[in-house]
Design a protein around this motif. Structure first.
Motif, PDB file in Angstrom:
ATOM      1  N   ARG A 142      -9.858   8.535 -10.238  1.00 57.43           N
ATOM      2  CA  ARG A 142      -8.530   8.991  -9.820  1.00 57.43           C
ATOM      3  C   ARG A 142      -8.638  10.108  -8.796  1.00 57.43           C
ATOM      4  O   ARG A 142      -7.867  10.156  -7.825  1.00 57.43           O
ATOM      5  N   MET A 143      -9.583  11.012  -8.996  1.00 60.47           N
ATOM      6  CA  MET A 143      -9.747  12.113  -8.049  1.00 60.47           C
ATOM      7  C   MET A 143     -10.154  11.604  -6.667  1.00 60.47           C
ATOM      8  O   MET A 143      -9.714  12.128  -5.641  1.00 60.47           O
ATOM      9  N   ILE A 144     -10.993  10.582  -6.630  1.00 61.34           N
ATOM     10  CA  ILE A 144     -11.359   9.987  -5.342  1.00 61.34           C
ATOM     11  C   ILE A 144     -10.137   9.354  -4.681  1.00 61.34           C
ATOM     12  O   ILE A 144      -9.944   9.469  -3.460  1.00 61.34           O
ATOM     13  N   ALA A 145      -9.287   8.701  -5.474  1.00 57.84           N
ATOM     14  CA  ALA A 145      -8.070   8.098  -4.930  1.00 57.84           C
ATOM     15  C   ALA A 145      -7.140   9.168  -4.367  1.00 57.84           C
ATOM     16  O   ALA A 145      -6.563   9.005  -3.280  1.00 57.84           O
ATOM     17  N   TYR A 146      -6.978  10.281  -5.092  1.00 57.43           N
ATOM     18  CA  TYR A 146      -6.132  11.363  -4.590  1.00 57.43           C
ATOM     19  C   TYR A 146      -6.706  11.936  -3.293  1.00 57.43           C
ATOM     20  O   TYR A 146      -5.946  12.278  -2.377  1.00 57.43           O
ATOM     21  N   ARG A 147      -8.014  12.045  -3.234  1.00 57.01           N
ATOM     22  CA  ARG A 147      -8.634  12.601  -2.034  1.00 57.01           C
ATOM     23  C   ARG A 147      -8.445  11.673  -0.846  1.00 57.01           C
ATOM     24  O   ARG A 147      -8.153  12.115   0.275  1.00 57.01           O
ATOM     25  N   ARG A 148      -8.628  10.379  -1.072  1.00 58.99           N
ATOM     26  CA  ARG A 148      -8.483   9.417   0.019  1.00 58.99           C
ATOM     27  C   ARG A 148      -7.046   9.354   0.534  1.00 58.99           C
ATOM     28  O   ARG A 148      -6.802   9.368   1.740  1.00 58.99           O
ATOM     29  N   GLN A 166       0.827  -1.206   0.000  1.00 63.82           N
ATOM     30  CA  GLN A 166       0.000   0.000   0.000  1.00 63.82           C
ATOM     31  C   GLN A 166       0.859   1.252   0.000  1.00 63.82           C
ATOM     32  O   GLN A 166       0.542   2.246  -0.678  1.00 63.82           O
ATOM     33  N   LEU A 167       1.951   1.231   0.749  1.00 66.26           N
ATOM     34  CA  LEU A 167       2.821   2.399   0.809  1.00 66.26           C
ATOM     35  C   LEU A 167       3.547   2.616  -0.514  1.00 66.26           C
ATOM     36  O   LEU A 167       3.736   3.757  -0.951  1.00 66.26           O
ATOM     37  N   HIS A 168       3.970   1.535  -1.165  1.00 63.78           N
ATOM     38  CA  HIS A 168       4.594   1.677  -2.477  1.00 63.78           C
ATOM     39  C   HIS A 168       3.582   2.193  -3.501  1.00 63.78           C
ATOM     40  O   HIS A 168       3.930   2.994  -4.374  1.00 63.78           O
ATOM     41  N   ALA A 169       2.336   1.728  -3.399  1.00 60.75           N
ATOM     42  CA  ALA A 169       1.294   2.231  -4.286  1.00 60.75           C
ATOM     43  C   ALA A 169       1.060   3.719  -4.059  1.00 60.75           C
ATOM     44  O   ALA A 169       0.837   4.477  -5.011  1.00 60.75           O
ATOM     45  N   ALA A 170       1.125   4.159  -2.793  1.00 61.78           N
ATOM     46  CA  ALA A 170       0.950   5.585  -2.492  1.00 61.78           C
ATOM     47  C   ALA A 170       2.059   6.415  -3.134  1.00 61.78           C
ATOM     48  O   ALA A 170       1.813   7.527  -3.627  1.00 61.78           O
ATOM     49  N   ALA A 171       3.283   5.890  -3.141  1.00 60.86           N
ATOM     50  CA  ALA A 171       4.392   6.611  -3.776  1.00 60.86           C
ATOM     51  C   ALA A 171       4.148   6.777  -5.268  1.00 60.86           C
ATOM     52  O   ALA A 171       4.357   7.860  -5.834  1.00 60.86           O
ATOM     53  N   GLU A 172       3.696   5.712  -5.929  1.00 60.40           N
ATOM     54  CA  GLU A 172       3.414   5.800  -7.360  1.00 60.40           C
ATOM     55  C   GLU A 172       2.195   6.691  -7.625  1.00 60.40           C
ATOM     56  O   GLU A 172       2.147   7.410  -8.625  1.00 60.40           O
ATOM     57  N   LEU A 173       1.207   6.618  -6.735  1.00 59.25           N
ATOM     58  CA  LEU A 173       0.019   7.452  -6.916  1.00 59.25           C
ATOM     59  C   LEU A 173       0.377   8.931  -6.821  1.00 59.25           C
ATOM     60  O   LEU A 173      -0.205   9.759  -7.536  1.00 59.25           O
ATOM     61  N   TYR A 174       1.312   9.262  -5.952  1.00 61.49           N
ATOM     62  CA  TYR A 174       1.749  10.659  -5.859  1.00 61.49           C
ATOM     63  C   TYR A 174       2.407  11.106  -7.171  1.00 61.49           C
ATOM     64  O   TYR A 174       2.180  12.227  -7.636  1.00 61.49           O
ATOM     65  N   TYR A 175       3.207  10.219  -7.752  1.00 56.23           N
ATOM     66  CA  TYR A 175       3.841  10.521  -9.040  1.00 56.23           C
ATOM     67  C   TYR A 175       2.777  10.748 -10.109  1.00 56.23           C
ATOM     68  O   TYR A 175       2.865  11.696 -10.908  1.00 56.23           O
ATOM     69  N   LEU A 180      -5.666   0.596  -9.020  1.00 56.94           N
ATOM     70  CA  LEU A 180      -5.749   1.842  -9.783  1.00 56.94           C
ATOM     71  C   LEU A 180      -4.366   2.374 -10.115  1.00 56.94           C
ATOM     72  O   LEU A 180      -4.115   2.840 -11.234  1.00 56.94           O
ATOM     73  N   THR A 181      -3.456   2.285  -9.159  1.00 52.79           N
ATOM     74  CA  THR A 181      -2.110   2.815  -9.380  1.00 52.79           C
ATOM     75  C   THR A 181      -1.371   2.021 -10.437  1.00 52.79           C
ATOM     76  O   THR A 181      -0.701   2.593 -11.309  1.00 52.79           O
ATOM     77  N   VAL A 182      -1.474   0.689 -10.371  1.00 56.84           N
ATOM     78  CA  VAL A 182      -0.780  -0.147 -11.353  1.00 56.84           C
ATOM     79  C   VAL A 182      -1.326   0.120 -12.753  1.00 56.84           C
ATOM     80  O   VAL A 182      -0.565   0.332 -13.713  1.00 56.84           O
ATOM     81  N   GLU A 183      -2.652   0.127 -12.890  1.00 56.56           N
ATOM     82  CA  GLU A 183      -3.241   0.339 -14.213  1.00 56.56           C
ATOM     83  C   GLU A 183      -2.943   1.734 -14.739  1.00 56.56           C
ATOM     84  O   GLU A 183      -2.528   1.906 -15.895  1.00 56.56           O
ATOM     85  N   THR A 184      -3.145   2.746 -13.908  1.00 60.63           N
ATOM     86  CA  THR A 184      -2.921   4.117 -14.347  1.00 60.63           C
ATOM     87  C   THR A 184      -1.443   4.377 -14.611  1.00 60.63           C
ATOM     88  O   THR A 184      -1.093   5.145 -15.513  1.00 60.63           O
ATOM     89  N   GLY A 185      -0.556   3.732 -13.839  1.00 65.56           N
ATOM     90  CA  GLY A 185       0.871   3.890 -14.070  1.00 65.56           C
ATOM     91  C   GLY A 185       1.287   3.363 -15.431  1.00 65.56           C
ATOM     92  O   GLY A 185       2.064   4.002 -16.155  1.00 65.56           O
ATOM     93  N   HIS A 186       0.773   2.185 -15.812  1.00 65.18           N
ATOM     94  CA  HIS A 186       1.077   1.649 -17.140  1.00 65.18           C
ATOM     95  C   HIS A 186       0.506   2.562 -18.229  1.00 65.18           C
ATOM     96  O   HIS A 186       1.160   2.795 -19.261  1.00 65.18           O
ATOM     97  N   TYR A 187      -0.700   3.053 -18.002  1.00 68.60           N
ATOM     98  CA  TYR A 187      -1.318   3.943 -18.983  1.00 68.60           C
ATOM     99  C   TYR A 187      -0.504   5.228 -19.137  1.00 68.60           C
ATOM    100  O   TYR A 187      -0.263   5.690 -20.264  1.00 68.60           O
ATOM    101  N   LEU A 188      -0.078   5.805 -18.015  1.00 65.35           N
ATOM    102  CA  LEU A 188       0.720   7.029 -18.070  1.00 65.35           C
ATOM    103  C   LEU A 188       2.013   6.796 -18.830  1.00 65.35           C
ATOM    104  O   LEU A 188       2.452   7.640 -19.622  1.00 65.35           O
TER     105      LEU A 188
END
Length: 363
Positions: A152-158, A91-100, A240-248
């Motif tokens: 994504r906006m909900i994820a950023y908010r959470r 979860q913490l590694h996902a948070a790091a990627e989500l911030y990116y 969400l982070t894994v999928e969006t990271g590949h998409y980005l």
């Protein structure tokens, strides 16, 4: 080991430690200080495990095999401190990627791609057979990003309490993330600034004693930040982070294709983002600052995820572990001060005092 025996060991330990360290040469003391401390903890733990905590409780209430046991003969209860270790690393590694990802969201990368898709469908962009045209066609055909902007906006908010979208009812929102994150950055920056002062005063870079910078401050804020992120990044954040990271990653390659760049007379993908943002999205989204915040912020969050912030860590070892993070913290703070939300940043020392709850000095 009985409670009385354990208390005796604890009382005599300091005297034993003082005698042993006094007999060592000064240059060897630091090498063994932490080993003595670790050995003391092992002795207490082994003594409690050897007698069995369950038997000690039964002896306390008088239900053990020996009946009512005098209080001084009851075994010592050793409780293992494990709060700081009770986190989910993924979860913490996902948070790091989500911030990116979030910082690229602020750079309008996802909106730029949507504009390009619309222009391609409407025939308003002169591309047809190049790699960029094919990539846009595949994005339209397969729609690989199932998590839309609202998701994504909900994820950023959470995770970060960023944005204005309403968090789902019942979900935990990390309301203190930004305050703690800025606090960690300024704590690391202040630590190395104090360390530099210490090196200047002592006349050299080799420090054989605890530096001026507060290790405890960095560790405390880091632990609080790690705990809060762990509480708020459950659910679909990892997926969400894994999928969006590949998409980005794919859309950044798309923006760097020759036919896309030629359509906007651009030299790099960042030129494409700037031109599309200015022309169709009402302005650019601070790409220079956001790119550095994304890079350094992700690295700092990865460090927080993988570091246990051990209380009794040797200060010289702590300094070595933290040194690569010092440049990232300073770079993040410098970039943050140039963004709209960071222009009111009061400076490293005042910000650190605010995070720690210290009152400003009265002149």
């Amino acid at each position: 080991m009985s409670y009385q025996t354990t208390e005796t060991i604890q009382r005599l330990w300091n005297q034993f430690l003082r005698d042993q360290l006094a007999a060592m040469p000064p240059q060897e003391r630091q090498q063994y200080e932490q080993q003595f401390e670790d050995r003391f903890g092992e002795l207490l733990k082994d003594a409690a495990d050897g007698t069995g905590s369950q038997d000690g409780f039964l002896d306390l209430v008088g239900f053990g095999g020996k009946g009512a046991v005098p209080f001084e003969n009851i075994s010592y209860p050793y409780i293992q401190p494990d709060f700081d270790d009770s986190i989910v690393p993924s979860q913490l590694h996902a948070a790091a990627e989500l911030y990116y990802i979030y910082q690229h969201e602020r750079m309008k990368v996802f909106q730029v791609v949507q504009v390009l898709q619309r222009l391609f469908r409407e025939g308003r962009m002169r591309i047809q057979r190049g790699p960029g045209a094919r990539a846009l066609y595949l994005l339209d055909k397969w729609k690989p990003l199932r998590y839309n902007q609202r998701d994504r906006m909900i994820a950023y908010r959470r995770a970060f309490n960023y944005g204005r979208v309403q968090a789902p009812v019942g979900a935990i929102t990390n309301v203190n993330f930004h305050r703690q994150f800025v606090g960690f950055m300024v704590a690391v920056s202040q630590y190395f600034r104090d360390l530099l002062i210490g090196e200047v005063i002592r006349g050299g870079p080799l420090i054989e004693q605890r530096p001026f910078g507060s290790i405890g401050t960095v560790q405390r804020i880091g632990l609080d930040l790690r705990y809060a992120l762990d509480r708020s990044t459950y659910g679909n954040i990892l997926a969400l982070t894994v999928e969006t990271g590949h998409y980005l990653n794919e859309v950044l390659k798309l923006l760097d294709t020759p036919d896309i760049k030629k359509s906007f007379d651009a030299n790099t993908k960042w030129d494409v983002i700037e031109m599309v943002s200015n022309r169709y999205l009402g302005g650019i989204g601070e790409p220079s600052q956001r790119a550095k915040m994304a890079e350094s912020g992700r690295r700092i969050l990865q460090f927080i995820a993988d570091n246990d912030f051990k209380t009794a860590l040797d200060p010289i070892l702590f300094q070595s572990e933290m040194r690569p993070m010092g440049s990232h913290a300073e770079a993040w703070v410098a970039a943050y001060r140039m963004t709209p939300e960071g222009r009111g940043f009061s400076g490293v020392t005042p910000a650190l005092r605010s995070v720690l709850g210290a009152q400003s000095a009265v002149v």
